[in-house]
Scaffold this motif. Structure first.
Motif, short mmCIF file in Angstrom:
data_model
loop_
_atom_site.label_atom_id
_atom_site.label_comp_id
_atom_site.label_asym_id
_atom_site.label_seq_id
_atom_site.Cartn_x
_atom_site.Cartn_y
_atom_site.Cartn_z
N GLY A 164 -3.55 -46.86 61.55
CA GLY A 164 -3.88 -47.95 60.64
C GLY A 164 -4.94 -47.55 59.63
O GLY A 164 -5.36 -46.40 59.55
N SER A 165 -5.38 -48.51 58.83
CA SER A 165 -6.41 -48.28 57.82
C SER A 165 -7.36 -49.46 57.81
O SER A 165 -7.08 -50.51 58.39
CB SER A 165 -5.77 -48.08 56.44
N SER A 166 -8.49 -49.29 57.13
CA SER A 166 -9.50 -50.33 57.12
C SER A 166 -10.41 -50.18 55.92
O SER A 166 -10.61 -49.07 55.41
CB SER A 166 -10.34 -50.27 58.41
N THR A 167 -10.96 -51.29 55.44
CA THR A 167 -11.95 -51.26 54.37
C THR A 167 -13.36 -51.12 54.92
O THR A 167 -14.31 -51.01 54.15
CB THR A 167 -11.85 -52.52 53.51
N SER A 168 -13.49 -51.12 56.24
CA SER A 168 -14.80 -50.93 56.87
C SER A 168 -15.20 -49.47 56.78
O SER A 168 -14.36 -48.57 56.93
CB SER A 168 -14.76 -51.35 58.34
N ILE A 169 -16.47 -49.20 56.52
CA ILE A 169 -16.96 -47.83 56.43
C ILE A 169 -16.73 -47.08 57.73
O ILE A 169 -16.62 -45.86 57.75
CB ILE A 169 -18.46 -47.81 56.05
N LEU A 170 -16.63 -47.80 58.85
CA LEU A 170 -16.37 -47.17 60.14
C LEU A 170 -14.90 -46.89 60.35
O LEU A 170 -14.53 -46.19 61.29
CB LEU A 170 -16.89 -48.07 61.27
N GLY A 171 -14.07 -47.43 59.47
CA GLY A 171 -12.64 -47.22 59.62
C GLY A 171 -12.06 -48.16 60.66
O GLY A 171 -12.75 -48.98 61.25
N PRO A 172 -10.75 -48.06 60.91
CA PRO A 172 -10.11 -48.93 61.89
C PRO A 172 -10.49 -48.52 63.32
O PRO A 172 -10.93 -47.39 63.56
CB PRO A 172 -8.61 -48.69 61.65
N GLU A 173 -10.35 -49.43 64.24
CA GLU A 173 -10.57 -49.09 65.65
C GLU A 173 -9.34 -48.35 66.16
O GLU A 173 -8.24 -48.89 66.21
CB GLU A 173 -10.80 -50.36 66.48
N ILE A 174 -9.54 -47.10 66.51
CA ILE A 174 -8.42 -46.25 66.92
C ILE A 174 -8.11 -46.50 68.39
O ILE A 174 -9.01 -46.39 69.24
CB ILE A 174 -8.75 -44.76 66.71
N PRO A 175 -6.87 -46.83 68.74
CA PRO A 175 -6.52 -47.05 70.15
C PRO A 175 -6.80 -45.80 71.00
O PRO A 175 -6.64 -44.67 70.53
CB PRO A 175 -5.02 -47.34 70.10
N GLN A 176 -7.19 -46.04 72.22
CA GLN A 176 -7.48 -44.92 73.12
C GLN A 176 -6.25 -44.03 73.32
O GLN A 176 -6.36 -42.82 73.44
CB GLN A 176 -7.97 -45.44 74.48
N ALA A 177 -5.07 -44.65 73.33
CA ALA A 177 -3.84 -43.87 73.51
C ALA A 177 -3.65 -42.87 72.37
O ALA A 177 -3.17 -41.75 72.59
CB ALA A 177 -2.63 -44.81 73.59
N THR A 178 -4.03 -43.27 71.17
CA THR A 178 -3.94 -42.36 70.02
C THR A 178 -4.90 -41.20 70.19
O THR A 178 -4.53 -40.03 69.96
CB THR A 178 -4.26 -43.11 68.72
N MET A 179 -6.13 -41.49 70.59
CA MET A 179 -7.11 -40.43 70.79
C MET A 179 -6.67 -39.48 71.90
O MET A 179 -6.83 -38.26 71.79
CB MET A 179 -8.48 -41.03 71.11
N ASP A 180 -6.10 -40.03 72.94
CA ASP A 180 -5.62 -39.18 74.05
C ASP A 180 -4.50 -38.26 73.58
O ASP A 180 -4.45 -37.07 73.96
CB ASP A 180 -5.12 -40.05 75.20
N THR A 181 -3.61 -38.79 72.74
CA THR A 181 -2.51 -37.97 72.21
C THR A 181 -3.04 -36.84 71.34
O THR A 181 -2.60 -35.69 71.46
CB THR A 181 -1.54 -38.85 71.39
N PHE A 182 -4.01 -37.15 70.49
CA PHE A 182 -4.57 -36.13 69.61
C PHE A 182 -5.36 -35.09 70.41
O PHE A 182 -5.33 -33.90 70.11
CB PHE A 182 -5.45 -36.77 68.54
N ARG A 183 -6.07 -35.56 71.43
CA ARG A 183 -6.80 -34.61 72.28
C ARG A 183 -5.83 -33.67 72.99
O ARG A 183 -6.07 -32.46 73.08
CB ARG A 183 -7.63 -35.36 73.33
N GLN A 184 -4.75 -34.21 73.48
CA GLN A 184 -3.75 -33.39 74.16
C GLN A 184 -3.14 -32.38 73.20
O GLN A 184 -2.92 -31.21 73.55
CB GLN A 184 -2.66 -34.28 74.77
N HIS A 185 -2.85 -32.83 71.98
CA HIS A 185 -2.27 -31.94 70.98
C HIS A 185 -3.24 -30.82 70.63
O HIS A 185 -2.85 -29.64 70.59
CB HIS A 185 -1.90 -32.73 69.73
#
Length: 279
Positions: A164-185
């Motif tokens: 996703g995307s966000s106008t917040s300077i912190l960006g969107p809240e990234i789901p944990q499942a997404t982070m787990d997938t990127f960590r595994q990759h």
């Protein structure tokens, strides 16, 4: 894609030397050798020789590359130097030194955490590019949507994740499942390749663009322009110091191309690498 990267890197330039250097010496140093050669070392490694001296890392280790392609790339950087050695332009050499010395003694897990910019127990944006969107002016909003959305949609489909995307300077809240997938990759890369991938992410300030580049979904030129989208937009409206803009752009392309080459060369088989270099 790789063939183009090789040509691009050879055109734009080729940072560390035989021994630790002062800040001034790190910038440039008088050339002290005539010939550059490659030799087989122990354990199937490849060594770089400057005249008859074996190249060493800033940490004093014997410089060894895990395959011939990386050795050729580093030897080419040393061989194409003129009267003064410009260490800051020898990106492949720098990346090899970083992998060999690991000066900050980081583990793969620590490198992955740094690449994803996720401190312990804190969920923040993994990207400055692509996911952070402005709210005005409308023309920049439209530009970001038109240029970044296709890459963002691609990576979500490619890895079956939600960003996703966000106008917040912190960006969107990234789901944990997404982070787990990127960590595994990221964890699937060896230490050398991860060193290069982290470097590309740092240059582009984007996990999304780095993954798209390494997966050959976009070119180096596209990745760099997408990472500089807002800056290029402002320049288009307000102008710029032309020579300074061009230098920054070419340097970023050179570093990004070198990082992408480093990842591919340290990931693929020696036979494939030799063929790519010959082509």
């Amino acid at each position: 894609m790789l063939r183009n990267l090789v040509r691009f890197h050879n055109c734009l330039g080729h940072a560390f030397s035989l021994s630790p250097l002062s800040a001034q010496e790190l910038a440039e140093r008088k050339k002290f050798y005539e010939d550059v050669s490659i030799s087989h070392g122990e354990g199937g490694m490849f060594e770089i020789n400057l005249d008859r001296r074996k190249l060493k890392t800033p940490g004093g280790k014997l410089f060894t590359a895990p395959n011939e392609a990386l050795a050729i790339a580093v030897a080419n950087e040393w061989d194409t130097q003129k009267d003064m050695l410009k260490f800051y332009s020898m990106h492949m050499n720098t990346l090899c030194n970083t992998a060999l010395d690991n000066p900050t003694f980081r583990s793969k897990d620590q490198m992955i955490t740094a690449a994803l910019k996720v401190p312990p127990s804190v969920m923040i944006s993994i990207d400055r590019s692509c996911v952070y969107r402005v709210e005005e002016p409308p023309s920049l909003v439209e530009l970001q949507n038109n240029e970044w959305d296709p890459v963002l949609n691609w990576i979500e489909d490619r890895y079956n994740v939600v960003i996703g995307s966000s106008t917040s300077i912190l960006g969107p809240e990234i789901p944990q499942a997404t982070m787990d997938t990127f960590r595994q990759h990221l964890g699937s890369y060896n230490f050398w390749s991860l060193t290069g991938l982290e470097y590309v992410i740092t240059q582009l300030k984007s996990v999304v663009l780095a993954f798209a580049l390494i997966d050959k979904h976009i070119t180096v030129e596209q990745a760099v322009l997408l990472s500089r989208l807002e800056e290029e937009f402002q320049i288009g409206h307000w102008g710029n110091v032309e020579w300074a803009h061009d230098v920054d752009l070419y340097e970023l392309r050179s570093r990004t191309a070198a990082g992408a080459l480093f990842v591919h060369f340290s990931s693929e088989s020696s036979a494939v690498k030799r063929k790519l270099m010959q082509d």
